[in-house]
Motif scaffolding. Structure first.
Motif, mmCIF file in Angstrom:
data_model
loop_
_atom_site.group_PDB
_atom_site.id
_atom_site.type_symbol
_atom_site.label_atom_id
_atom_site.label_comp_id
_atom_site.label_asym_id
_atom_site.label_seq_id
_atom_site.Cartn_x
_atom_site.Cartn_y
_atom_site.Cartn_z
ATOM 1 N N VAL A 489 130.389 -113.973 42.932
ATOM 2 C CA VAL A 489 131.080 -115.200 43.329
ATOM 3 C C VAL A 489 132.213 -115.526 42.374
ATOM 4 N N TRP A 490 131.996 -115.310 41.073
ATOM 5 C CA TRP A 490 133.007 -115.705 40.085
ATOM 6 C C TRP A 490 134.335 -114.987 40.283
ATOM 7 N N ALA A 491 134.327 -113.816 40.942
ATOM 8 C CA ALA A 491 135.568 -113.063 41.120
ATOM 9 C C ALA A 491 136.542 -113.787 42.033
ATOM 10 N N TYR A 492 136.045 -114.742 42.849
ATOM 11 C CA TYR A 492 136.907 -115.474 43.773
ATOM 12 C C TYR A 492 137.163 -116.903 43.327
ATOM 13 N N GLU A 493 136.740 -117.206 42.104
ATOM 14 C CA GLU A 493 137.101 -118.500 41.541
ATOM 15 C C GLU A 493 138.525 -118.439 41.002
ATOM 16 N N VAL A 494 139.158 -119.600 40.922
ATOM 17 C CA VAL A 494 140.528 -119.654 40.434
ATOM 18 C C VAL A 494 140.546 -119.414 38.927
ATOM 19 N N TYR A 495 141.539 -118.642 38.483
ATOM 20 C CA TYR A 495 141.676 -118.317 37.064
ATOM 21 C C TYR A 495 141.733 -119.594 36.235
ATOM 22 N N GLU A 496 141.026 -119.608 35.123
ATOM 23 C CA GLU A 496 141.088 -120.729 34.189
ATOM 24 C C GLU A 496 141.045 -120.186 32.767
ATOM 25 N N GLN A 497 141.423 -121.016 31.839
ATOM 26 C CA GLN A 497 141.447 -120.617 30.433
ATOM 27 C C GLN A 497 140.089 -120.913 29.806
ATOM 28 N N SER A 498 139.319 -119.870 29.587
ATOM 29 C CA SER A 498 137.999 -120.032 28.977
ATOM 30 C C SER A 498 137.609 -118.724 28.303
ATOM 31 N N ARG A 499 136.630 -118.797 27.417
ATOM 32 C CA ARG A 499 136.188 -117.599 26.708
ATOM 33 C C ARG A 499 135.559 -116.599 27.668
ATOM 34 N N VAL A 500 134.813 -117.091 28.658
ATOM 35 C CA VAL A 500 134.184 -116.194 29.624
ATOM 36 C C VAL A 500 135.249 -115.396 30.385
ATOM 37 N N VAL A 501 136.320 -116.064 30.781
ATOM 38 C CA VAL A 501 137.403 -115.389 31.490
ATOM 39 C C VAL A 501 138.055 -114.344 30.593
ATOM 40 N N GLN A 502 138.310 -114.701 29.344
ATOM 41 C CA GLN A 502 138.863 -113.734 28.395
ATOM 42 C C GLN A 502 137.992 -112.478 28.317
ATOM 43 N N GLN A 503 136.692 -112.692 28.189
ATOM 44 C CA GLN A 503 135.770 -111.572 28.043
ATOM 45 C C GLN A 503 135.780 -110.680 29.273
ATOM 46 N N ARG A 504 135.845 -111.287 30.440
ATOM 47 C CA ARG A 504 135.824 -110.488 31.668
ATOM 48 C C ARG A 504 137.101 -109.678 31.837
ATOM 49 N N PHE A 505 138.226 -110.274 31.468
ATOM 50 C CA PHE A 505 139.479 -109.522 31.535
ATOM 51 C C PHE A 505 139.463 -108.363 30.547
ATOM 52 N N MET A 506 139.006 -108.599 29.335
ATOM 53 C CA MET A 506 138.930 -107.523 28.348
ATOM 54 C C MET A 506 138.035 -106.400 28.857
ATOM 55 N N ALA A 507 136.872 -106.757 29.395
ATOM 56 C CA ALA A 507 135.933 -105.744 29.884
ATOM 57 C C ALA A 507 136.529 -104.961 31.047
ATOM 58 N N TYR A 508 137.226 -105.651 31.965
ATOM 59 C CA TYR A 508 137.789 -104.963 33.128
ATOM 60 C C TYR A 508 138.816 -103.915 32.687
ATOM 61 N N ILE A 509 139.705 -104.307 31.789
ATOM 62 C CA ILE A 509 140.763 -103.404 31.335
ATOM 63 C C ILE A 509 140.177 -102.190 30.605
ATOM 64 N N VAL A 510 139.265 -102.447 29.672
ATOM 65 C CA VAL A 510 138.701 -101.364 28.864
ATOM 66 C C VAL A 510 137.799 -100.459 29.711
ATOM 67 N N ASP A 511 136.937 -101.050 30.546
ATOM 68 C CA ASP A 511 136.036 -100.255 31.388
ATOM 69 C C ASP A 511 136.810 -99.351 32.338
ATOM 70 N N LEU A 512 137.792 -99.916 33.025
ATOM 71 C CA LEU A 512 138.574 -99.121 33.982
ATOM 72 C C LEU A 512 139.303 -97.986 33.272
ATOM 73 N N THR A 513 139.871 -98.267 32.110
ATOM 74 C CA THR A 513 140.598 -97.234 31.369
ATOM 75 C C THR A 513 139.679 -96.083 30.970
ATOM 76 N N HIS A 514 138.491 -96.393 30.490
ATOM 77 C CA HIS A 514 137.582 -95.321 30.068
ATOM 78 C C HIS A 514 137.042 -94.536 31.267
ATOM 79 N N VAL A 515 136.867 -95.182 32.417
ATOM 80 C CA VAL A 515 136.471 -94.442 33.626
ATOM 81 C C VAL A 515 137.587 -93.461 34.008
#
Length: 605
Positions: A489-515
């Protein structure tokens, strides 16, 4: 996660009134899966249909289709398929009140009502996805291909070098036959659209006219206004001579003496080919000298370097009076694949130094042996816009997380440039896999870092483990997170400035790159074949189950930094630190192409 909307636009709600499947001759049953709930479709005349009174779609949903049993040999086989119904595509059908999708000749129709912001025509206002354009699109508009001139005599081995370094068809170069190369003809392979080759037959004895042809061609290209039409690099190929052989012909000597006037800022790399034969000759001589005793590898290496210096490097230095001309000994033979990686690294380094930055991006895109340059350019492209200050990015305001991930995903996949004729890497199914893997950053139990490191840090080990888990070479690969699973569900929430959002963006970029990095390793030596979902799933599983992913996610979960501090982007620095190429033994890397698993056959997600 709470969402602070403020003045941001709300995400429209989609009400599903009915779903109907027609052309269902081979279908047994179907069900709509939303938020963990299953809605069975019932037969009505020649359709499968379900009607709803109050069913709201907040997230991507999935349709499970079961086909009638078919006889395969002596067994009955019944297969199920999952069809993802994408939220963004459904929203785009707001004015028609119906969303239509075709899957294997079956027509899927959703009756929909959209509640939310509308334009003057009654349609749903876009959530801003049109404005999130991939950065790579602008780069490729100016420079869509890496343009290289390869010069070399007949039989020097240009064809194999090009094929392996850029993953293109073996007959791309002019078959190494005298007279076949036409320097003005641009060779573009359908297997690699980011690469264009100009081939010169070299400066054969008695053919002084070819030197003039090459000089005139380079001058014309150098004077062209658009970067896409200019030359970005030149490879000059020599076969390493025997002890009494001659390296430089008269035409080559003239070219090298006047290279500064001819090339100006165009990077030149000298290739000394058939390096394996030099090593073999040195080993033979040393065996005779030492009476067939076993030689130390370091002694052989020193002797080979000495021979290469005497036969190739010193003659060129004496001719030009310069010691800074880039060169590399190369071989296409098994066991020497790392020489191709070094060749690409050297070329990329000098293109980055002497040519416009768009050319360095497409240089990294075009090659298919070096993960390091692709990671470097992924970071460089990310810094241009979407990765900068993820904690407070004005680019993402008013957009859903899915849209923000979408544009970042497109940029990264574009840079890795696999031969993906079916678009698997940009499909919603693969995007959903990465999103769902990212979701465990906030739910996982933090692992003991010492234990993680004890598990080994090589992707080679991870790939071997993933292959070992298969029931057989042709057994289906099952991913830990079903590709058809409903996106969180969180993937369709509107972007906001929070630590959780930061963490998810970092994980998405790093995970996709290593795959992507693992996929390049898996396909080493076979990256000219069309990409299959089977290969992607093997790469995904290798990373998902690796201690490296556990370490990345734990590091992100423990991250307590902020955005910009004293001119430094702490989040971007964190991402870069986790995107460094994983060290791998290159010999083992290329030996993985012989793993006992068939990656040419395709299979469902």
């Amino acid at each position: 996660m709470s969402v602070s909307t403020g003045s941001q636009p709300t995400v429209p709600k989609i009400q599903i009134n009915y779903i109907e499947l027609s052309n269902i001759k081979h279908l047994e049953s179907a069900e709509l899966q939303i938020s963990g709930h299953r809605h069975i479709l019932h037969r009505k005349d020649k359709t499968l249909r379900a009607e709803f009174i109050d069913l709201t779609l907040h997230e991507q949903c999935c349709l499970r289709i079961s086909y009638k049993k078919q006889f395969i040999g002596l067994r009955k086989k019944r297969s199920d398929e999952y069809v993802t119904l994408n939220l963004r595509e459904i929203l785009s059908a707001a004015n028609e009140k119906e969303f239509v999708q075709i899957h294997n000749k079956t027509r899927i129709v959703l009756g929909i009502t959209i509640h939310g912001q509308t334009d003057s025509r009654g349609g749903v206002l876009p959530t801003g996805n049109e404005q999130l354009q991939p950065t790579t699109g602008e780069i490729l508009e100016r420079c869509p291909r890496f343009r290289i001139l390869v010069i070399g005599k007949t039989g020097v081995g240009k064809s194999s070098l090009i094929q392996h370094a850029f993953g293109v068809e073996g007959d791309l170069v002019s078959h190494d036959r005298p007279g076949d190369a036409h320097i003005d003809e641009a060779f573009i392979s359908p297997r690699n659209e980011r690469f264009v080759l100009h081939d010169s037959k070299g400066f054969e004895p008695g053919e002084g006219g070819n030197l003039s042809t090459v000089k005139e061609f380079i001058q014309r290209r150098r004077q062209m206004r658009d970067l896409k039409d200019q030359l970005h690099a030149v490879w000059l190929c020599f076969e390493i001579p025997w002890a009494d052989g001659r390296l430089l012909e008269a035409g080559v000597e003239e070219f090298l003496r006047s290279k500064n006037d001819i090339l100006r800022d165009i990077p030149l790399v000298l290739l000394f080919t058939k390096y394996d034969m030099l090593v073999e000759r040195v080993c033979d001589d040393m065996e005779k000298e030492h009476d067939s005793k076993v030689m130390d590898d370091s002694d052989v290496k020193l002797q080979v370097e000495s021979k290469l210096d005497a036969l190739c490097i010193k003659p060129i230095e004496e001719l030009t009076g310069r010691r800074d001309i880039p060169y590399i000994p190369v071989s296409n033979e098994e066991g020497y694949e790392n020489s191709l990686v070094k060749l690409v690294e050297l070329t990329y380094k000098h293109v980055s130094k002497h040519v416009a930055e768009e050319a360095s991006v497409v240089t990294a895109m075009a090659q298919r042996v070096d993960p390091k340059s692709k990671i470097v350019e992924s970071i460089a492209v990310g810094k241009k816009r979407y990765w900068k200050a993820l904690a407070a990015s004005p680019n993402f305001e008013g957009h859903t997380m899915w849209d923000c991930f979408h544009v970042i995903h497109t940029d990264i996949v574009t840079i890795w440039n696999f031969h993906d004729t079916s678009g698997h890497l940009k499909s919603n199914e693969f995007r959903a896999l990465i999103v769902n893997m990212v979701g465990d950053v906030q739910t996982r139990t933090i692992t003991n870092p010492v234990k993680i490191l004890m598990g080994g840090g090589s992707f080679i080990v991870a790939i071997a483990a993933a292959v070992g888990a298969l029931a057989g070479p042709a057994a289906p690969i099952v991913v830990p997170i079903a590709a058809c699973a409903v996106v969180a569900v969180w993937a369709y929430e509107v972007y906001e400035q929070s630590r959780v959002v930061q963490q998810r963006f970092m994980a998405y970029i790093v995970d996709l790159t290593h795959v992507m990095e693992i996929l390049l390793i898996i396909l080493a030596g076979n990256n000219h074949s069309p990409l299959t979902r089977r290969a992607i799933k093997l790469a995904f599983n290798s990373y998902y189950n690796s201690p490296i992913r556990a370490k990345v996610h734990d590091k992100i979960q423990n991250y307590r930094g902020s955005g910009i501090s004293r001119g430094r982007d702490a989040i971007l620095e964190m991402i870069e630190s986790m995107m460094k190429p994983i060290p791998n033994d290159t010999t083992n890397l290329f030996q993985n192409r012989t793993l006992d698993v068939n990656l040419d056959q395709d299979e469902d997600w």
